[in-house]
Write an enzyme that holds these catalytic residues in place. Structure first.
Site, PDB file in Angstrom:
ATOM      1  N   LYS A  59       0.548  -1.011   0.178  1.00 37.96           N
ATOM      2  CA  LYS A  59       0.244  -0.024   0.070  1.00 37.96           C
ATOM      3  C   LYS A  59       0.756   1.114   0.053  1.00 37.96           C
ATOM      4  CE  LYS A  59      -4.397   0.564   0.670  1.00 37.96           C
ATOM      5  NZ  LYS A  59      -5.635  -0.017   0.510  1.00 37.96           N
TER       6      LYS A  59
HETATM    7  N1  GLU Z   1      -6.993   0.275  -3.092  1.00 40.02           N
HETATM    8  C1  GLU Z   1      -8.269  -1.090  -3.160  1.00 40.02           C
HETATM    9  C2  GLU Z   1      -8.101  -1.776  -2.433  1.00 40.02           C
HETATM   10  O1  GLU Z   1      -8.106  -1.859  -0.876  1.00 40.02           O
HETATM   11  C3  GLU Z   1      -7.194  -1.551  -4.688  1.00 40.02           C
HETATM   12  C4  GLU Z   1      -5.793  -2.440  -4.820  1.00 40.02           C
HETATM   13  C5  GLU Z   1      -5.340  -3.011  -6.133  1.00 40.02           C
HETATM   14  O2  GLU Z   1      -6.940  -3.030  -6.661  1.00 40.02           O
HETATM   15  O3  GLU Z   1      -4.602  -3.232  -6.345  1.00 40.02           O
HETATM   16  O4  GLU Z   1      -8.059  -2.877  -2.339  1.00 40.02           O
END
Ligand code: GLU
Length: 446
Positions: free
Chosen positions: A130
């Site tokens: 993240k």
């Molecule tokens: N931000 C989204 C999540 O928390 C998508 C993450 C992604 O598609 O890599 O799942």
């Protein structure tokens, strides 16, 4: 190799650079601690090997960068950004990038760990990562956000890459942000290598290498899961009423898809305020999405009654969909909820106290790592299409998404029954078992 985690791309690992994190205090201290406690609880329940617990107790790698951005008026501002790579034993690190004033290293750690659990639970070949920049993008112009994005990507350098760490949209980032990231990343590669750059992020505009269905995917997944829950409770989605917190990428799509299925939106809330339906027919989710897009939020929606946050939590409905930020369903707000199911579209919306109250009150929970996994699943489809030079159609995307979610739902349901667990703990246990299995097969280098 860091913290005993297998690194899939040694060249990328040697390219890591770490700067000093800024000294600002996190808005929600100890969020990562909470994830660790959740993992421990599930590890105990599933009888997990101690090694896996130890490995997942700390992220494999943390990148913190401070970088300058030229503002429209010629000033230079410094920004702080992070990318936390929690674990990659199942595949490349995967997870969004968010822009928010509350972004902190601790928060990004927690969000990265949740991605590890999420990808393992739905069984797609990704690990957890993240990223975030500590900023309120509403205070910046579009050009400033673009320059900040490009400079952040440049600062991250080889810490991201199509086979190593693949970002995506999250809070306050979208397809346009992803297009800037691809462009910046590609510009730093030798021309012959640029064709690979497309897969460095997912959630791109469809016209720039994105997948059909990615934009609505998280909301679609939330609705798919609500349908599975409804089938188990012998009710039809068309008979359900629901409330939504956050009317952005996740909440507005979930609301619009539910509207198409005949369910009724009784209230919605976001940073601008809260509104309640004045008739049993509910709010028009499409019109509300249009209004929120135009005005910046749900407040002031003409065909509704303005209510307070407290009143919003108390609105009677079958389902509550938190689709905003962490820590919204606290012990206090959980006591006010007047619903049968909390379907978590956001990451970490429920605190441990909130969870305890929901359990005590017999309110079901579809936990975030399952309920909002639709986004990363279709991200996986996009990544596959980019790498294979393919373009799937909407039916194919929706069907495959549904199949993966059905399997994951069944696995969690099985674990709930096998170990008499709540759904959150069961979801973690399924994910941790999957990770344990791979470590057992691969071993730990050397
Ligand atoms: N931000 C989204 C999540 O928390 C998508 C993450 C992604 O598609 O890599 O799942």
């Amino acid at each position: 190799m860091t913290n005993g985690t297998a690194t899939l791309n040694p060249s990328a690992s040697s390219a890591r650079s770490c700067c000093t994190p800024p000294a600002s205090a996190p808005a929600h201290p100890k969020l990562f601690e909470r994830v660790r406690e959740q993992m421990d609880l599930a590890a105990d329940a599933a009888g997990l090997a101690p090694e896996v617990r130890k490995i997942l107790a700390a992220p494999a790698c943390e990148v913190a960068v401070n970088f300058p951005v030229k503002m429209d008026d010629g000033r230079v501002e410094m920004f702080s950004g992070y990318r936390v790579q929690h674990n990659n034993v199942l595949g490349p690190f995967k997870g969004g990038i968010r822009y928010h004033p509350d972004v902190s290293l601790d928060e990004v750690r927690a969000l990265a760990a949740w991605m590890t659990i999420k990808c393992a639970l739905v069984d797609i070949p990704f690990g957890g990562g993240k990223g975030g920049v500590q900023v309120d993008p509403a205070t910046l112009s579009r050009r400033e956000v673009e320059r900040m994005t490009r400079r952040f990507v440049y600062a991250l350098g080889a810490n991201i890459g199509p086979g190593y760490d693949v970002p995506a949209p999250d809070v306050n980032t979208d397809a346009r942000t992803m297009a800037w990231i691809v462009d910046t990343y590609a510009a730093t590669m030798p021309p012959q290598e640029r064709y690979r750059a497309l897969a460095v992020v997912t959630g791109k505009p469809v016209s720039a290498g994105g997948s059909v269905g990615r934009e609505k995917a998280t909301g679609q997944g939330v609705v798919d899961l609500i349908e599975m829950w409804a089938a188990d409770h012998k009710c039809k989605v068309s008979d359900l009423t629901y409330t939504v917190q956050g009317f952005g990428k996740v909440g507005s799509w979930a609301a619009r898809i539910l509207k198409d299925k005949g369910a009724k939106l009784m209230a919605a809330q976001d940073v601008t305020g809260a509104v309640k339906a004045t008739t049993p027919a509910g709010l028009d989710a499409d019109a509300l999405a249009e209004h929120a897009k135009k005005t910046g939020g749900v407040a002031g929606f003409p065909a509704a009654q303005a209510i307070t946050l407290d009143q919003f939590f108390g609105v009677q409905a079958d389902v509550f969909i938190p689709a905003a930020l962490e820590n919204q369903v606290t012990g206090q707000s959980a006591r006010k909820l007047n619903v049968r199911l909390v379907a978590e579209g956001a990451n970490g919306p429920t605190t441990p106290e909130g969870d305890a109250v929901l359990r005590e009150r017999g309110i079901d929970v579809l936990p975030d790592v399952l309920c909002n996994a639709g986004g990363v699943i279709v991200s996986y489809f996009e990544w596959l299409q980019n790498r294979g030079g393919a373009a799937w159609n909407a039916t194919e995307v929706d069907q495959r998404l549904r199949e993966i979610l059905e399997r994951a739902y069944a696995r969690v349901k099985g674990m709930v029954a096998e170990k008499s667990l709540d759904w959150r703990t069961a979801a973690y246990a399924v994910a941790l078992r999957r990770i344990e299995q791979v470590y057992a097969e691969r071993g730990i280098f050397p």
